[in-house]
Motif scaffolding. Structure first.
Motif, PDB file in Angstrom:
ATOM      1  N   UNK A  89       0.788  -1.178  -0.126  1.00  0.00           N
ATOM      2  CA  UNK A  89      -0.046  -0.250  -0.178  1.00  0.00           C
ATOM      3  C   UNK A  89       1.013   1.357   0.024  1.00  0.00           C
ATOM      4  N   UNK A  90       2.091   1.178   0.866  1.00  0.00           N
ATOM      5  CA  UNK A  90       2.890   2.442   0.762  1.00  0.00           C
ATOM      6  C   UNK A  90       4.414   1.950   1.083  1.00  0.00           C
ATOM      7  N   UNK A  91       5.118   2.740   0.676  1.00  0.00           N
ATOM      8  CA  UNK A  91       6.835   2.540   0.928  1.00  0.00           C
ATOM      9  C   UNK A  91       7.304   4.041   1.334  1.00  0.00           C
ATOM     10  N   UNK A  92       8.015   3.977   2.483  1.00  0.00           N
ATOM     11  CA  UNK A  92       8.507   5.408   2.805  1.00  0.00           C
ATOM     12  C   UNK A  92       9.851   4.897   3.574  1.00  0.00           C
ATOM     13  N   UNK A  93      10.827   5.949   3.160  1.00  0.00           N
ATOM     14  CA  UNK A  93      12.193   5.785   3.722  1.00  0.00           C
ATOM     15  C   UNK A  93      12.409   7.103   4.413  1.00  0.00           C
ATOM     16  N   UNK A  94      13.396   6.799   5.409  1.00  0.00           N
ATOM     17  CA  UNK A  94      13.579   8.307   6.460  1.00  0.00           C
ATOM     18  C   UNK A  94      14.784   7.838   6.933  1.00  0.00           C
ATOM     19  N   UNK A  95      15.588   8.997   7.370  1.00  0.00           N
ATOM     20  CA  UNK A  95      16.655   8.785   8.421  1.00  0.00           C
ATOM     21  C   UNK A  95      16.213   9.002   9.819  1.00  0.00           C
ATOM     22  N   UNK A  96      17.177   8.650  10.701  1.00  0.00           N
ATOM     23  CA  UNK A  96      16.781   8.490  12.184  1.00  0.00           C
ATOM     24  C   UNK A  96      16.233   9.984  12.450  1.00  0.00           C
ATOM     25  N   UNK A  97      16.631  11.187  12.248  1.00  0.00           N
ATOM     26  CA  UNK A  97      15.962  12.386  12.450  1.00  0.00           C
ATOM     27  C   UNK A  97      15.363  13.132  11.405  1.00  0.00           C
ATOM     28  N   UNK A  98      15.278  12.539  10.241  1.00  0.00           N
ATOM     29  CA  UNK A  98      14.589  13.175   9.155  1.00  0.00           C
ATOM     30  C   UNK A  98      13.125  12.723   9.103  1.00  0.00           C
ATOM     31  N   UNK A  99      12.581  13.496   7.804  1.00  0.00           N
ATOM     32  CA  UNK A  99      11.220  13.235   7.807  1.00  0.00           C
ATOM     33  C   UNK A  99      11.090  12.021   6.969  1.00  0.00           C
ATOM     34  N   UNK A 100       9.591  11.429   6.749  1.00  0.00           N
ATOM     35  CA  UNK A 100       9.191  10.077   5.949  1.00  0.00           C
ATOM     36  C   UNK A 100       9.412  10.889   4.615  1.00  0.00           C
ATOM     37  N   UNK A 101       9.841  10.072   3.567  1.00  0.00           N
ATOM     38  CA  UNK A 101       9.939  10.399   2.070  1.00  0.00           C
ATOM     39  C   UNK A 101       8.851   9.287   1.361  1.00  0.00           C
ATOM     40  N   UNK A 102       7.732   9.646   0.942  1.00  0.00           N
ATOM     41  CA  UNK A 102       6.988   8.524   0.286  1.00  0.00           C
ATOM     42  C   UNK A 102       7.552   8.183  -1.140  1.00  0.00           C
ATOM     43  N   UNK A 103       7.455   6.773  -1.495  1.00  0.00           N
ATOM     44  CA  UNK A 103       7.856   6.483  -2.803  1.00  0.00           C
ATOM     45  C   UNK A 103       6.823   6.148  -3.841  1.00  0.00           C
ATOM     46  N   UNK A 104       7.138   6.206  -4.921  1.00  0.00           N
ATOM     47  CA  UNK A 104       6.182   5.973  -6.184  1.00  0.00           C
ATOM     48  C   UNK A 104       6.632   4.418  -6.237  1.00  0.00           C
ATOM     49  N   UNK A 105       5.980   3.624  -5.781  1.00  0.00           N
ATOM     50  CA  UNK A 105       6.096   2.013  -5.743  1.00  0.00           C
ATOM     51  C   UNK A 105       6.559   1.461  -7.203  1.00  0.00           C
ATOM     52  N   UNK A 106       5.900   2.132  -8.032  1.00  0.00           N
ATOM     53  CA  UNK A 106       6.227   1.705  -9.401  1.00  0.00           C
ATOM     54  C   UNK A 106       7.611   2.066  -9.981  1.00  0.00           C
ATOM     55  N   UNK A 107       8.252   2.975  -9.521  1.00  0.00           N
ATOM     56  CA  UNK A 107       9.667   3.308  -9.837  1.00  0.00           C
ATOM     57  C   UNK A 107      10.642   2.291  -9.027  1.00  0.00           C
TER      58      UNK A 107
END
Length: 234
Positions: free
Chosen positions: A210-228
């Motif tokens: 449904x969703x994929x997000x990456x983030x660093x320990x202190x950074x904000x979540x970055x939403x990915x376009x899963x198709x990419x």
């Protein structure tokens, strides 16, 4: 709610929380947003269309990240006889039996991963209440209950990570450090993405991720376009 620091506000300002970024953009941004004085850990968070209440929809396993995790883990191995010698030769930090179990019962926890040969599980079993809640209990599903202690230790030292769904169907996995170059982070993200994809339960219908997000320990979540991620650029 805790107030954001100046650095956290600056990091959040470069990320559009409503946008879905392609793989290259997301990895570049997650590095830029990691502005702490220490080498922040980068994590990937998957939200899956599964119901962990059902046994056949509970994901648990492990995979080796091609670029490693950026951290050397301390490995404890419960083994005896020639398997104890094998574990030591493979580079295990601690190897033994009942004496190590007794130390753990007394509060010692100076290790990151526990491996055990099947014949030592009677010794390890009584540690369930201590190791279980910390996710450290050896388990054959993730390769930590095995007679091949050399392979287990080598994989863990080489960047093996475990994954497991929580009650809400989420999986969080380390994919490296902010100091990694973009290619290494992408390699690791693709490795865990493909592993989670292959672990899709047969009973799941419709959209799986449904969703994929990456983030660093202190950074904000970055939403990915899963198709990419599913079809990265050549």
């Amino acid at each position: 709610m805790a107030k954001l620091t100046k650095k956290q506000k600056a990091a959040a300002a470069i990320v559009d929380s409503h946008k879905f970024y392609d793989l290259d953009e997301a990895v570049k941004l997650v590095k830029e947003a990691a502005s702490a004085k220490f080498d922040e850990t980068i994590e990937a968070a998957f939200n899956l269309n599964i119901n962990p209440k059902y046994a056949d929809q509970q994901l648990r396993g492990a995979t080796v990240l091609p670029a490693g995790t950026g951290k050397t883990k301390k490995v404890l191995v419960f083994a005896k006889d020639h398997k104890e010698d094998e574990a030591k030769a493979a580079g295990a930090d601690y190897v033994g039996g009942k004496e190590l179990a007794d130390k753990i019962m007394q509060g010692w926890m100076d290790f990151d991963v526990v491996v055990a040969t099947p014949d030592m599980m009677a010794v390890v079993g009584r540690l369930g209440r201590i190791l279980g809640p910390k996710g450290l209990m050896p388990n054959p599903k993730v390769g930590t209950v095995t007679m091949d202690v050399t392979k287990a230790v080598n994989e863990i030292k080489g960047g093996k990570v475990q994954y497991r769904t929580d009650k809400a169907g989420n999986v969080q996995v380390i994919i490296g450090k902010a100091s990694f170059d973009e290619d290494k982070l992408k390699q690791n993200l693709l490795a865990i993405f493909n592993t989670i994809q292959k672990a899709r339960p047969a009973s799941v219908k419709g959209v799986y991720m449904k969703s994929l997000t990456i983030s660093s320990t202190m950074g904000p979540g970055i939403h990915l376009d899963i198709s990419s991620v599913a079809a990265p650029k050549a």
